[in-house]
Enzyme design. Structure first.
Site, PDB file in Angstrom:
ATOM      1  N   CYS A  95      -3.817   0.000   7.429  1.00  0.00           N
ATOM      2  CA  CYS A  95      -3.251  -1.123   8.745  1.00  0.00           C
ATOM      3  C   CYS A  95      -3.782  -0.377   9.005  1.00  0.00           C
ATOM      4  O   CYS A  95      -4.273  -0.738  10.100  1.00  0.00           O
ATOM      5  CB  CYS A  95      -2.265  -1.201   8.407  1.00  0.00           C
ATOM      6  SG  CYS A  95      -0.697   0.189   8.769  1.00  0.00           S
ATOM      7  N   GLU A 122       8.019   1.785  14.650  1.00  0.00           N
ATOM      8  CA  GLU A 122       8.973   2.809  13.242  1.00  0.00           C
ATOM      9  C   GLU A 122       8.303   3.874  13.959  1.00  0.00           C
ATOM     10  O   GLU A 122       7.862   4.323  14.526  1.00  0.00           O
ATOM     11  CB  GLU A 122       8.268   2.143  11.887  1.00  0.00           C
ATOM     12  CG  GLU A 122       7.526   0.600  11.916  1.00  0.00           C
ATOM     13  CD  GLU A 122       7.767   0.229  10.626  1.00  0.00           C
ATOM     14  OE1 GLU A 122       6.974   0.878   9.432  1.00  0.00           O
ATOM     15  OE2 GLU A 122       8.867  -0.179  10.073  1.00  0.00           O
ATOM     16  N   ASN A 152       0.880  -1.096  -0.476  1.00  0.00           N
ATOM     17  CA  ASN A 152      -0.245   0.363   0.063  1.00  0.00           C
ATOM     18  C   ASN A 152       0.904   1.429  -0.296  1.00  0.00           C
ATOM     19  O   ASN A 152       0.402   2.182  -0.511  1.00  0.00           O
ATOM     20  CB  ASN A 152      -1.124  -0.068   1.212  1.00  0.00           C
ATOM     21  CG  ASN A 152       0.030  -0.382   2.639  1.00  0.00           C
ATOM     22  OD1 ASN A 152       0.637  -0.357   2.389  1.00  0.00           O
ATOM     23  ND2 ASN A 152      -1.105   0.177   3.368  1.00  0.00           N
ATOM     24  N   GLU A 196       5.073  -4.803  11.389  1.00  0.00           N
ATOM     25  CA  GLU A 196       4.246  -3.429  11.595  1.00  0.00           C
ATOM     26  C   GLU A 196       2.495  -4.358  10.647  1.00  0.00           C
ATOM     27  O   GLU A 196       2.791  -4.218   9.495  1.00  0.00           O
ATOM     28  CB  GLU A 196       4.292  -2.413  10.821  1.00  0.00           C
ATOM     29  CG  GLU A 196       5.102  -2.032  11.230  1.00  0.00           C
ATOM     30  CD  GLU A 196       4.786  -0.638  12.586  1.00  0.00           C
ATOM     31  OE1 GLU A 196       3.712  -1.017  12.646  1.00  0.00           O
ATOM     32  OE2 GLU A 196       5.963  -0.397  13.484  1.00  0.00           O
TER      33      GLU A 196
HETATM   34  P1  NAD Z   1       1.341  -9.566   3.080  1.00  0.00           P
HETATM   35  O1  NAD Z   1       1.063 -10.691   4.823  1.00  0.00           O
HETATM   36  O2  NAD Z   1       0.232 -10.301   2.036  1.00  0.00           O
HETATM   37  O3  NAD Z   1       2.272  -9.322   2.218  1.00  0.00           O
HETATM   38  C1  NAD Z   1       3.761  -8.363   2.942  1.00  0.00           C
HETATM   39  C2  NAD Z   1       4.769  -9.023   2.704  1.00  0.00           C
HETATM   40  O4  NAD Z   1       5.246 -10.454   3.045  1.00  0.00           O
HETATM   41  C3  NAD Z   1       4.802  -9.592   0.942  1.00  0.00           C
HETATM   42  O5  NAD Z   1       6.186  -8.660   0.512  1.00  0.00           O
HETATM   43  C4  NAD Z   1       5.059 -10.875   1.070  1.00  0.00           C
HETATM   44  O6  NAD Z   1       5.737 -11.619  -0.329  1.00  0.00           O
HETATM   45  C5  NAD Z   1       6.202 -10.799   2.163  1.00  0.00           C
HETATM   46  N1  NAD Z   1       5.622 -12.887   2.424  1.00  0.00           N
HETATM   47  C6  NAD Z   1       5.089 -13.605   2.930  1.00  0.00           C
HETATM   48  N2  NAD Z   1       4.843 -14.471   3.107  1.00  0.00           N
HETATM   49  C7  NAD Z   1       6.109 -14.386   3.732  1.00  0.00           C
HETATM   50  C8  NAD Z   1       7.252 -15.296   4.197  1.00  0.00           C
HETATM   51  N3  NAD Z   1       6.564 -16.023   4.608  1.00  0.00           N
HETATM   52  N4  NAD Z   1       8.261 -15.202   4.130  1.00  0.00           N
HETATM   53  C9  NAD Z   1       8.625 -13.661   4.399  1.00  0.00           C
HETATM   54  N5  NAD Z   1       8.159 -12.964   2.940  1.00  0.00           N
HETATM   55  C10 NAD Z   1       7.001 -12.965   3.204  1.00  0.00           C
HETATM   56  O7  NAD Z   1       0.698  -8.170   2.959  1.00  0.00           O
HETATM   57  P2  NAD Z   1       0.001  -7.249   1.901  1.00  0.00           P
HETATM   58  O8  NAD Z   1      -1.291  -8.343   0.861  1.00  0.00           O
HETATM   59  O9  NAD Z   1       1.569  -7.416   0.549  1.00  0.00           O
HETATM   60  O10 NAD Z   1       0.341  -6.484   3.003  1.00  0.00           O
HETATM   61  C11 NAD Z   1      -1.245  -5.801   3.421  1.00  0.00           C
HETATM   62  C12 NAD Z   1      -1.647  -5.928   5.037  1.00  0.00           C
HETATM   63  O11 NAD Z   1       0.360  -4.920   5.459  1.00  0.00           O
HETATM   64  C13 NAD Z   1      -2.747  -5.888   5.720  1.00  0.00           C
HETATM   65  O12 NAD Z   1      -3.055  -6.523   6.654  1.00  0.00           O
HETATM   66  C14 NAD Z   1      -2.456  -4.640   6.501  1.00  0.00           C
HETATM   67  O13 NAD Z   1      -3.157  -3.924   7.115  1.00  0.00           O
HETATM   68  C15 NAD Z   1      -0.460  -4.796   6.528  1.00  0.00           C
HETATM   69  N6  NAD Z   1       0.170  -3.284   6.593  1.00  0.00           N
HETATM   70  C16 NAD Z   1       0.859  -2.927   8.087  1.00  0.00           C
HETATM   71  C17 NAD Z   1       0.991  -2.419   8.188  1.00  0.00           C
HETATM   72  C18 NAD Z   1       1.369  -1.308   9.320  1.00  0.00           C
HETATM   73  O14 NAD Z   1       2.707  -0.778   9.384  1.00  0.00           O
HETATM   74  N7  NAD Z   1       0.924  -1.635  10.728  1.00  0.00           N
HETATM   75  C19 NAD Z   1       1.038  -0.669   6.951  1.00  0.00           C
HETATM   76  C20 NAD Z   1       0.598  -1.181   5.729  1.00  0.00           C
HETATM   77  C21 NAD Z   1       0.046  -2.692   5.736  1.00  0.00           C
END
Ligand code: NAD
Length: 485
Positions: free
Chosen positions: A285, A459, A154, A251
């Protein structure tokens, strides 16, 4: 003709663009049209190795520089980012589909803020002197070593900088893996840091899916993992990092409460609810997606909310008049549409929106559900789209209990003109990043992060320094050593 969004190569390692076309192809799709605008390749094991080896080799010399010298480089990078804000914002819009109206003020600018802020702090990372009579202890704040950053889709520029800036300020090196959905922007961050004078290998970007992330997290050379992603991914990454006893920052997702008391200023409360649900088409998020409205102002609130939501300008994200863009991918759109159908099926009332927008690309109308109850799926699960659930409440005690009844704990907000109540309620909410009469502000000066399943660590702000460094303490004896024998 090559699209302007196509990067020179897939990865940025050891100060230069690197390609290995034997890695799995990752298409980059522009969410506003569905057209493929670029292709990158996932990192092969050889690319993962190159990135980790270069980050490992560069880190010690970088840590030996003074904080002021490191900070100067980060601040120069911030200036370059600001100077190129327009070009970087257009790329962010191609990467994510978010409207230029937003990306011009929220992405490269936020990344530049982080580079500037942590660049400014880098020269002040000192330890303590602890007197022990004639002896003393001194402490040093040292780098962790090689850090891995893994991003969500995002905020690709912001996430790359929010992780990279404090890591580098503390003397660490970084290998950053953006989300496979938005692989473009982090490459620009690496390029700009290099141009600003960061030594080769200090900040590397490699592409790939979870598998590549997994390879980085489990490598014994890696000292810290900072992930932005969903709770299920966070659990896997945290567990893998624990096996290697690595530091982590997590996060993760949320389902945050936004509580509106009936003495609140309705216009401001509606504005807060819009910012907390529809910015970036709801793909934030910290969004306050459970909007608890006290019964006394419910109808007034809903009427103004529907009216103002009707003013959203849905359309071409590159047109600066557009205030509401598409979902990042077709699959994310379908997930969100599925939640909208569940909301209807479980008996929530559609106040506005409730369907796909009638245009090409992955657009969903900004959607408000009223009469939502705590047990409905749309009130329990993170949707990550433009779907606001409005729930009614009677009393302060009741709403606090209901607001906290979730596994998540990222954010929370309160709108009221009674300031003792505002602080009293915020004090009882289980959330890391809170707001009073506002929602979703995330300045670099303030700590950001969640409690419960929403995360570990913080962060931004001085807090982030603690998560990218460690303390060494040194006892200094001035006299003779006494020993039992
Ligand atoms: P996701 O969990 O699908 O993926 C996040 C990242 O992790 C990607 O780069 C992905 O390739 C990687 N990944 C996936 N499996 C992995 C593994 N087994 N080992 C290492 N890396 C792995 O999330 P998304 O769909 O890209 O993003 C949306 C989510 O992120 C939502 O739940 C949102 O709330 C959260 N988010 C949190 C924050 C925050 O600061 N708290 C900010 C933005 C988004």
């Amino acid at each position: 003709m090559t699209h302007p969004a196509q990067p020179k190569a897939s990865h940025f390692i050891n100060g230069e663009y690197v390609e290995d076309t034997s890695g799995t192809q990752i298409p980059v799709i522009y969410a506003a049209t569905g057209e493929q605008i670029a292709t990158v390749h996932a990192a092969t094991p050889a690319i993962v190795e190159q990135a980790l080896a270069s980050a490992k080799a560069a880190q010690k010399e970088w840590a030996k520089m003074t904080g002021t010298e490191r900070g100067r480089i980060l601040r120069r990078a911030a200036d370059i980012m600001r100077a190129r804000n327009h070009e970087l914002s257009v790329l962010e819009t191609y990467d994510t589909g978010k409207p230029l109206q937003e990306t011009l003020v929220a992405d490269a600018t936020s990344g530049a803020d982080a580079l500037e802020y942590f660049g400014g702090l880098a020269g002040s990372l000192t330890g303590e002197h602890i007197p022990m009579g004639e002896d003393w202890v001194y402490t040093m704040r040292e780098a962790l070593g090689l850090c891995v950053g893994i991003g969500a889709w995002n905020y690709p520029t912001q996430i790359a900088c929010w992780k990279g800036a404090p890591a580098l300020a503390c003397g660490n090196s970084m290998v950053f893996k953006p989300s496979e959905t938005t692989p473009l922007c982090a490459l620009k961050v690496a390029e700009i840091l290099h141009e600003a004078g960061a030594p080769a290998g200090i900040y590397n970007v490699i592409q790939g899916m979870g598998e590549v992330g997994g390879a980085l997290v489990t490598d014994p050379r890696v000292d810290k993992v900072s992930l932005t992603g969903s709770v299920p991914t966070g659990k896997k990454v945290y567990a893998a990092a624990a096996t290697g006893m690595k530091h982590v920052t997590m996060e993760l997702g949320g389902k945050s409460p936004l509580i509106i008391f009936d003495d609140a200023d309705v216009e401001n409360a509606v504005g807060g609810a819009i910012n907390g649900n529809f910015y970036s088409s709801g793909q934030v998020c910290s969004n306050g997606t459970r909007v608890f409205v006290q019964k006394g102002i419910k109808e007034k609130f809903l009427a103004r909310l529907a009216e103002r939501t009707g003013n959203a300008v849905i359309g071409d994200p590159m047109d600066e008049a557009t205030s509401f863009g598409p979902m990042v991918t077709e699959s994310q759109m379908n997930i969100v549409l599925g939640y909208i159908e569940k909301g209807k099926a479980e008996g929530a009332r559609v106040v506005c929106g409730g369907a796909r927008a009638d245009m090409p690309g992955y657009y969903i109308q900004p959607t408000v559900f009223a009469d939502v109850t705590d047990d409905m799926t749309i009130a329990r699960e993170e949707i990550f789209g433009p779907v606001m659930s409005v729930l009614d409440f009677d009393t302060e005690e009741e709403v606090i209990l209901r607001a906290n009844d979730t596994e998540f704990g990222l954010s929370a907000g309160v709108f009221t003109n009674d300031f003792s109540r505002a602080h009293r309620v915020i004090g009882q909410l289980e959330a890391g990043s809170c707001f009073i009469n506002s929602y979703n502000d995330a300045p670099v000066e303030a700590p950001f992060g969640g409690v419960k399943a929403s995360g570990v660590g913080r962060e931004n702000s001085k807090e982030a320094i603690k998560h990218f460094s460690q303390v060494k303490s040194v006892y200094v004896r001035m006299g003779d050593v006494e020993a039992a024998f």
